[in-house]
Design a protein around this motif. Structure first.
Motif, PDB file in Angstrom:
ATOM      1  N   UNK A 101       0.832  -1.202   0.000  1.00 48.01           N
ATOM      2  CA  UNK A 101       0.000   0.000   0.000  1.00 48.01           C
ATOM      3  C   UNK A 101       0.869   1.256   0.000  1.00 48.01           C
ATOM      4  N   UNK A 102       0.298   2.317  -0.546  1.00 49.95           N
ATOM      5  CA  UNK A 102       0.998   3.608  -0.586  1.00 49.95           C
ATOM      6  C   UNK A 102       1.179   4.130   0.845  1.00 49.95           C
ATOM      7  N   UNK A 103       2.421   4.523   1.166  1.00 51.95           N
ATOM      8  CA  UNK A 103       2.720   4.925   2.536  1.00 51.95           C
ATOM      9  C   UNK A 103       3.435   6.286   2.593  1.00 51.95           C
ATOM     10  N   UNK A 104       3.146   7.146   1.621  1.00 53.34           N
ATOM     11  CA  UNK A 104       3.695   8.495   1.656  1.00 53.34           C
ATOM     12  C   UNK A 104       4.909   8.702   0.768  1.00 53.34           C
ATOM     13  N   UNK A 105       5.319   9.960   0.686  1.00 49.35           N
ATOM     14  CA  UNK A 105       6.449  10.354  -0.155  1.00 49.35           C
ATOM     15  C   UNK A 105       7.715  10.445   0.697  1.00 49.35           C
ATOM     16  N   UNK A 106       8.791   9.904   0.175  1.00 45.61           N
ATOM     17  CA  UNK A 106      10.076   9.952   0.876  1.00 45.61           C
ATOM     18  C   UNK A 106      10.902  11.156   0.446  1.00 45.61           C
ATOM     19  N   UNK A 107      10.914  11.441  -0.853  1.00 50.23           N
ATOM     20  CA  UNK A 107      11.676  12.589  -1.361  1.00 50.23           C
ATOM     21  C   UNK A 107      11.109  13.017  -2.709  1.00 50.23           C
ATOM     22  N   UNK A 124       7.084   5.509  -0.520  1.00 47.06           N
ATOM     23  CA  UNK A 124       7.252   4.352   0.360  1.00 47.06           C
ATOM     24  C   UNK A 124       6.018   3.452   0.294  1.00 47.06           C
ATOM     25  N   UNK A 125       6.263   2.162   0.458  1.00 50.23           N
ATOM     26  CA  UNK A 125       5.176   1.190   0.503  1.00 50.23           C
ATOM     27  C   UNK A 125       5.157   0.466   1.831  1.00 50.23           C
ATOM     28  N   UNK A 126       4.133  -0.322   2.042  1.00 52.05           N
ATOM     29  CA  UNK A 126       4.028  -1.076   3.293  1.00 52.05           C
ATOM     30  C   UNK A 126       4.735  -2.425   3.219  1.00 52.05           C
ATOM     31  N   UNK A 127       5.068  -2.873   2.002  1.00 52.33           N
ATOM     32  CA  UNK A 127       5.760  -4.156   1.854  1.00 52.33           C
ATOM     33  C   UNK A 127       7.214  -4.021   2.304  1.00 52.33           C
TER      34      UNK A 127
END
Length: 265
Positions: A101-107, A124-127
């Motif tokens: 799942x989509x977990x936000x932007x890192x950069x 970032x993902x949840x995997x």
């Protein structure tokens, strides 16, 4: 209502991008016309919208039908055509298979060159990757600076070196295996050609032998009939001679010669 808010946020980002590009038209290529906050907000809005569509299984056609009641188009709200949106969602769905799942932007970073604004974001993902770190993916968003319209969004999952080597090895084995299977099939087909040719030759030889036997039988039958005919004539001659001798009162038919026989039917 939730989707409408997101649409309006995206619309605001598109409008902002377009207005900033119009105001800075005279700037040089090296100087970016977009501030970092605008790029980050726009990227977050694009990714959130695409993630929602992918999670809900929606298509650009579904969105277009919903927006029709507001007399708006997909281009108006998303800042991209239906074709670009569908391609972006399909590509993102494929990435989610490994990303989770989509977990936000890192950069986020961006580069503007001529008539192309390229936004590069790491999400970032949840995997979890095999090395124990969260799975990430690189998202490349291409925007036309003049109109603020998105022309392409591609999502590529980042794999570890071990995964890349394993995938490369599997692809190599699969490719070589396919080649060998094809070669084996070709060899089998060529062998079948030889077998068929041998069968045809045997059939021809058998037919020739059968024809020869038939001809021999026909010749033998003809010879037998000829011999039978000769034997029948000889017996008939003897009978006729004996009958003539008896009618003449002779004791033997030695003095009589039958020169011809005429058959009447």
């Amino acid at each position: 209502m939730k989707n409408t808010k997101k649409f309006l946020i995206i619309l605001g980002m598109v409008t902002c991008l377009a207005s900033v590009s119009a105001c800075g038209e005279s700037n040089t290529v090296k100087e970016s016309r977009f501030d970092e906050d605008t790029i980050i907000n726009a990227t977050d809005s694009y990714l959130a919208a695409i993630n929602d569509l992918a999670a809900n299984g929606s298509t650009a056609s579904d969105v277009a039908a919903m927006l029709k009641q507001y007399n708006m188009s997909v281009e108006d709200y998303y800042g991209m055509s239906e074709e670009v949106l569908d391609a972006a969602v399909a590509n993102y769905k494929t990435a989610l298979e490994d990303l989770g799942s989509y977990n936000g932007i890192e950069s986020v970073s961006h580069v503007e060159e001529g008539d192309l604004l390229t936004i590069s974001a790491t999400i970032k993902g949840t995997a979890i990757a095999p090395n124990g770190s969260p799975r990430t993916a690189d998202v490349n968003i291409e925007v036309d600076p003049k109109s603020g319209s998105v022309t392409s969004i591609l999502t590529n999952v980042n794999y570890t070196t071990k995964e890349l080597i394993t995938n490369a090895a599997l692809n190599t084995v699969l490719g070589m295996g396919t080649v060998f299977v094809v070669l084996i099939i070709l060899m089998a087909i060529i062998s079948l050609f030889k077998i068929v040719n041998n069968l045809q030759n045997k059939a021809s030889e058998k037919k020739a032998a059968t024809t020869e036997v038939t001809d021999s039988v026909d010749r033998a039958v003809a010879q037998i009939e000829k011999n039978e005919q000769a034997m029948d004539d000889t017996e008939l001659i003897a009978v006729i001679a004996a009958a003539i001798a008896a009618s003449e009162g002779a004791a033997s038919a030695d003095g009589y010669v039958v020169r011809s026989i005429r058959r009447r039917y």
